[in-house]
Design a protein around this motif. Structure first.
Motif, PDB file in Angstrom:
ATOM      1  N   SER A  82      48.627  27.464  35.500  1.00 30.53           N
ATOM      2  CA  SER A  82      47.795  28.286  34.620  1.00 30.53           C
ATOM      3  C   SER A  82      48.308  28.102  33.196  1.00 30.53           C
ATOM      4  CB  SER A  82      47.898  29.755  35.047  1.00 30.53           C
ATOM      5  OG  SER A  82      47.092  30.566  34.235  1.00 30.53           O
ATOM      6  N   PRO A  83      47.599  27.375  32.361  1.00 28.45           N
ATOM      7  CA  PRO A  83      48.140  26.992  31.040  1.00 28.45           C
ATOM      8  C   PRO A  83      48.167  28.157  30.050  1.00 28.45           C
ATOM      9  CG  PRO A  83      45.889  26.217  31.271  1.00 28.45           C
ATOM     10  CD  PRO A  83      46.261  26.833  32.586  1.00 28.45           C
ATOM     11  N   LEU A  84      49.069  29.094  30.273  1.00 28.32           N
ATOM     12  CA  LEU A  84      49.168  30.286  29.441  1.00 28.32           C
ATOM     13  C   LEU A  84      49.557  29.909  28.017  1.00 28.32           C
ATOM     14  CD1 LEU A  84      48.904  33.376  29.971  1.00 28.32           C
ATOM     15  CD2 LEU A  84      51.393  33.424  30.162  1.00 28.32           C
ATOM     16  N   PHE A  85      48.732  30.322  27.053  1.00 31.01           N
ATOM     17  CA  PHE A  85      48.987  30.155  25.622  1.00 31.01           C
ATOM     18  C   PHE A  85      48.972  28.704  25.147  1.00 31.01           C
ATOM     19  CE2 PHE A  85      51.564  34.166  26.385  1.00 31.01           C
ATOM     20  CZ  PHE A  85      50.548  35.003  25.962  1.00 31.01           C
ATOM     21  N   LEU A  86      48.568  27.772  25.985  1.00 35.61           N
ATOM     22  CA  LEU A  86      48.506  26.391  25.507  1.00 35.61           C
ATOM     23  C   LEU A  86      47.305  26.169  24.599  1.00 35.61           C
ATOM     24  CD1 LEU A  86      49.577  24.098  28.473  1.00 35.61           C
ATOM     25  CD2 LEU A  86      50.771  24.515  26.333  1.00 35.61           C
ATOM     26  N   THR A  87      46.208  26.861  24.879  1.00 34.50           N
ATOM     27  CA  THR A  87      44.985  26.653  24.105  1.00 34.50           C
ATOM     28  C   THR A  87      44.486  27.922  23.438  1.00 34.50           C
ATOM     29  OG1 THR A  87      43.625  27.043  26.078  1.00 34.50           O
ATOM     30  CG2 THR A  87      44.268  24.762  25.598  1.00 34.50           C
ATOM     31  N   ARG A  88      45.193  29.021  23.577  1.00 33.71           N
ATOM     32  CA  ARG A  88      44.742  30.279  22.992  1.00 33.71           C
ATOM     33  C   ARG A  88      45.952  31.142  22.684  1.00 33.71           C
ATOM     34  NH1 ARG A  88      42.267  32.767  28.664  1.00 33.71           N
ATOM     35  NH2 ARG A  88      44.061  32.197  29.941  1.00 33.71           N
ATOM     36  N   ALA A  89      45.756  32.069  21.750  1.00 33.36           N
ATOM     37  CA  ALA A  89      46.872  32.894  21.296  1.00 33.36           C
ATOM     38  C   ALA A  89      47.000  34.185  22.082  1.00 33.36           C
ATOM     39  CB  ALA A  89      46.718  33.208  19.807  1.00 33.36           C
ATOM     40  N   VAL A  90      45.998  34.540  22.908  1.00 34.65           N
ATOM     41  CA  VAL A  90      46.055  35.757  23.713  1.00 34.65           C
ATOM     42  C   VAL A  90      45.681  35.404  25.146  1.00 34.65           C
ATOM     43  CG1 VAL A  90      45.478  37.235  21.758  1.00 34.65           C
ATOM     44  CG2 VAL A  90      43.658  36.408  23.241  1.00 34.65           C
ATOM     45  N   ALA A  91      46.090  36.266  26.067  1.00 32.34           N
ATOM     46  CA  ALA A  91      45.778  36.058  27.474  1.00 32.34           C
ATOM     47  C   ALA A  91      45.541  37.406  28.130  1.00 32.34           C
ATOM     48  CB  ALA A  91      46.916  35.328  28.185  1.00 32.34           C
ATOM     49  N   PRO A  92      44.594  37.502  29.100  1.00 34.35           N
ATOM     50  CA  PRO A  92      44.428  38.753  29.841  1.00 34.35           C
ATOM     51  C   PRO A  92      45.711  39.098  30.586  1.00 34.35           C
ATOM     52  CG  PRO A  92      42.589  37.246  30.241  1.00 34.35           C
ATOM     53  CD  PRO A  92      43.639  36.453  29.526  1.00 34.35           C
ATOM     54  N   VAL A  93      46.016  40.392  30.670  1.00 35.17           N
ATOM     55  CA  VAL A  93      47.234  40.833  31.344  1.00 35.17           C
ATOM     56  C   VAL A  93      46.961  42.154  32.044  1.00 35.17           C
ATOM     57  CG1 VAL A  93      48.117  42.045  29.305  1.00 35.17           C
ATOM     58  CG2 VAL A  93      49.706  41.273  31.063  1.00 35.17           C
ATOM     59  N   ALA A  94      47.471  42.299  33.266  1.00 36.34           N
ATOM     60  CA  ALA A  94      47.299  43.540  34.015  1.00 36.34           C
ATOM     61  C   ALA A  94      47.940  44.702  33.267  1.00 36.34           C
ATOM     62  CB  ALA A  94      47.918  43.398  35.407  1.00 36.34           C
ATOM     63  N   THR A  95      47.202  45.819  33.148  1.00 42.96           N
ATOM     64  CA  THR A  95      47.728  46.988  32.431  1.00 42.96           C
ATOM     65  C   THR A  95      47.507  48.265  33.220  1.00 42.96           C
ATOM     66  OG1 THR A  95      45.631  47.234  31.230  1.00 42.96           O
ATOM     67  CG2 THR A  95      47.364  45.947  30.160  1.00 42.96           C
ATOM     68  N   GLY A  96      47.310  48.147  34.541  1.00 42.09           N
ATOM     69  CA  GLY A  96      47.110  49.337  35.354  1.00 42.09           C
ATOM     70  C   GLY A  96      48.333  50.236  35.356  1.00 42.09           C
ATOM     71  N   SER A  97      48.195  51.392  35.966  1.00 44.15           N
ATOM     72  CA  SER A  97      49.284  52.376  35.955  1.00 44.15           C
ATOM     73  C   SER A  97      50.587  51.843  36.540  1.00 44.15           C
ATOM     74  CB  SER A  97      48.831  53.641  36.686  1.00 44.15           C
ATOM     75  OG  SER A  97      47.708  54.211  36.041  1.00 44.15           O
ATOM     76  N   PRO A  98      50.568  51.061  37.630  1.00 46.30           N
ATOM     77  CA  PRO A  98      51.842  50.501  38.106  1.00 46.30           C
ATOM     78  C   PRO A  98      52.507  49.583  37.082  1.00 46.30           C
ATOM     79  CG  PRO A  98      50.190  50.388  39.832  1.00 46.30           C
ATOM     80  CD  PRO A  98      49.467  50.783  38.585  1.00 46.30           C
ATOM     81  N   MET A  99      51.707  48.847  36.297  1.00 49.74           N
ATOM     82  CA  MET A  99      52.294  48.000  35.255  1.00 49.74           C
ATOM     83  C   MET A  99      52.926  48.845  34.158  1.00 49.74           C
ATOM     84  SD  MET A  99      52.475  44.726  35.449  1.00 49.74           S
ATOM     85  CE  MET A  99      52.771  44.479  33.695  1.00 49.74           C
ATOM     86  N   LEU A 100      52.235  49.908  33.754  1.00 49.63           N
ATOM     87  CA  LEU A 100      52.775  50.772  32.694  1.00 49.63           C
ATOM     88  C   LEU A 100      54.069  51.436  33.140  1.00 49.63           C
ATOM     89  CD1 LEU A 100      52.578  52.221  29.982  1.00 49.63           C
ATOM     90  CD2 LEU A 100      51.116  53.927  31.080  1.00 49.63           C
TER      91      LEU A 100
END
Length: 644
Positions: free
Chosen positions: A206-224
């Motif tokens: 998954s080419p994270l940040f190779l072609t873009r400056a932002v990426a979707p990220v899980a932010t549900g309550s367990p992540m917080l």
């Protein structure tokens, strides 16, 4: 003092003091120039292209470089970020060696202009004979007294830098000894990722940040809750038989708990670890662990069914994502060892969720947040320590993802898919020298989906140990030092692209950081009140994430709008959009400003920009964005007449 007199070098006789002595006379002004953010902002747009050109020329001499066209194309896309970083680099503490060399070169270049301003003011009452110049050596005490009691003309300095860039850059190149700098040095200075030939580029799953400056990220309550558990080891409490536990309570009886889990691979069940071994793991949590936690969450968000699948991530990819590949002061093997250590810490983080809603049960049994398997390759050092050349991480999100990161379940009404957006620059913050800013960025990233307005006290209580705030409240010096640290953290976020809006009622000018206060604000409005700490904690501000994240949130909200609501809207016939107004020109802005009797500084204050920005716009050296043009049209009564 005139605004921008011509540079003069013939005002002084041969008896003028050496340049080093002359610079010593101007030390108060030079210090003010270095501290003024607007000077760095005026210098960075001119300095960055010169450094990039030098970098390209040096890099093309190596075997790994692509073509000049490929380099220029890749770097052009990064230009705005590089200019922002260069501006921040010019004010970095502790002071890098090249930064000191650069400022000294700027001082030497500015010296004749500074001398011209001073002598012009001092020479008038002394009235030297016509046709003669006033010897600066005859007035060292006078000059020193004048500089001590007179503020540095910072606006004129910024204007000179903008107007005489062609003369300034050769002087800075000479000061930096630019022809002798290697491409590695320039790459480190500019924080550039190595741009290799296409065949040599890494191809992660998954080419994270190779072609873009932002990426979707899980932010549900367990992540917080898990992110706060990593950032706040002080909040873990013993439960039962000395089991370290972090508990986060939510409304309506919902709760999430985190534990340290056993690492027995032969066991099919996940159990909480107790005793000293568990507490030692808790004490190792911190910002670096939270950063890797966010990276895992970003990769998981791209999976169609994260709880069922796995993703692989190389340690070298993680170094690139976190910006650790640019640090040459630590061996690469040590960086890879650190990546492996943080991954093992996350593998030990357990979660238990009690979460019931009227139409669905989102509870999760005791399980791991992440199941992580490591494969480390590399030789052993003479001491027997493994020297990694690569680390392969195989990661599977835990059971929480089925309830809080489930697109199909969200559509069916049985689960949630809660996510936000992660800016790459958040992961590039230094967790040791920019600790408070990095903590804020992590917390605000996870909260941006839910809210944007915060009270300062609530923000600090979410990310800082209670003892830190208690000590600050009890000690005047600690209190003032923490206020400075808070202001510096806000400046870092501002330079990262966060939009910070201070509430006019609860966050007055006296409490705001210097960079957020107009330069022409009277001194009595800048002075901290006696009860500034109490008022600061009660102040509120709005934190909007960097572009394009707000636009992405808006697009998601529109896409999630129920179809039934959209179907009830009346269908309107298509209308032709009105033509866009012609772009504003610099002369239009200048004429409108003069018609209102405003100085460049006054217009900058009203539009929320710096005086050098206004000067560049009026000189047609700065392209205005559409929203900036719209603001100027309204502010200066230049709004075009509406067409029928």
């Amino acid at each position: 003092m005139p605004e921008t007199p011509a540079r003069q070098t013939d005002l002084f006789q041969d008896s003028a003091p050496p340049q080093a002595d002359a610079l010593a006379l101007f030390q108060p002004w030079l210090h003010a120039i270095r501290q003024e953010r607007a000077i760095a902002q005026a210098l960075a747009p001119a300095l960055t292209p010169m450094l990039l050109a030098a970098y390209i020329d040096r890099y093309l001499t190596t075997d790994e470089a692509p073509s000049r066209e490929a380099l220029e194309s890749a770097l052009a896309a990064q230009r705005p970020d590089l200019v922002r970083y260069c501006s921040a680099w010019l004010r970095r503490r502790p002071i890098p060696v090249l930064q000191e060399v650069l400022w000294q070169g700027l001082y030497r270049w500015l010296l004749p202009q500074l001398q011209a301003w001073v002598v012009e003011d001092l020479a008038a009452p002394l009235a030297p004979p016509p046709g003669t110049a006033l010897p600066l050596a005859a007035l060292p005490t006078t000059v020193q007294d004048y500089v001590q009691r007179t503020p540095c003309p910072l606006e004129q300095v910024a204007a000179v830098i903008c107007q005489e860039t062609a003369d300034l850059l050769p002087a800075l190149a000479q000061a930096l000894d630019l022809p002798q700098r290697t491409h590695t040095e320039l790459q480190k200075l500019l924080r550039l990722r190595p741009i290799r030939r296409r065949a040599d580029r890494p191809h992660p799953e998954s080419p994270l940040f190779l072609t873009r400056a932002v990426a979707p990220v899980a932010t549900g309550s367990p992540m917080l809750s898990s992110a706060q558990a990593l950032l706040r080891p002080d909040l873990w409490q013993p439960a039962g038989e000395n089991v370290p536990t972090y508990r986060r309570l939510f409304s309506q009886g919902r709760a999430i708990e985190h534990y340290i889990t056993t690492s027995d691979p032969s066991s099919r069940t996940v159990e909480a670890l107790a005793g000293d071994a568990a507490w030692q793991i808790v004490q190792q949590f911190g910002l670096p662990t939270a950063f890797v936690h966010l990276v895992f969450a970003a990769y998981a968000t791209e999976q169609p069914e994260p709880w069922r699948g796995i993703f692989e991530l190389r340690g070298s990819d993680l170094l690139r994502i976190l910006g650790m590949d640019k640090r040459t002061d630590v061996p690469r093997a040590e960086h890879l060892r650190e990546v492996a250590r943080q991954a093992r810490l996350l593998d030990s983080l357990g979660v238990w969720v009690v979460w019931r809603e009227p139409n669905r049960d989102l509870s999760v049994q005791m399980s791991r947040m992440w199941d992580v398997a490591l494969k480390i390759t590399g030789p052993h050092e003479p001491e027997g320590l493994l020297s990694p050349t690569e680390v392969l991480l195989t990661v599977r999100p835990g059971l929480w993802a089925e309830k809080f990161l489930n697109a199909a379940g969200a559509r069916a009404g049985t689960a949630l898919r809660q996510f936000g957006y992660l800016a790459q620059q958040t992961l590039r913050l230094d967790p040791y020298h920019q600790e408070l800013a990095a903590k804020l960025a992590v917390y605000l990233t996870l909260m941006s989906r839910l809210r944007s307005v915060y009270q300062v006290q609530h923000l600090l209580e979410a990310i800082e140990p209670a003892t830190v705030l208690q000590k600050a409240a009890a000690d005047r010096r600690r209190r003032y030092k923490y206020k400075q640290r808070w202001d510096e953290a806000l400046l870092t976020l501002h330079e990262q692209g966060w939009q910070l809006t201070f509430d006019d009622v609860t966050y007055p000018l006296a409490l705001r950081p210097d960079w957020a206060v107009p330069v022409d604000t009277p001194a009595h409005l800048r002075q901290l009140p006696a009860d500034y700490w109490r008022r600061l904690l009660a102040a509120t501000l709005t934190c909007t994430p960097p572009e394009p994240i707000p636009a992405l949130f808006t697009a998601v909200a529109e896409a999630d709008r129920p179809a039934s609501r959209a179907a009830t809207r009346p269908t309107l016939p298509p209308r032709a959009l009105p033509p866009l107004p012609p772009p504003l020109t610099g002369s239009q802005v200048r004429q409108a400003r003069l018609a209102k009797g405003w100085s460049q500084q006054e217009l900058a204050r009203r539009v929320g920009k710096s005086q050098p920005w206004v000067a560049l716009v009026e000189q047609e050296k700065r392209t205005m964005q559409p929203q900036e043009q719209a603001a100027l049209r309204v502010l200066m009564d230049l709004e075009p007449a509406s067409s029928s």
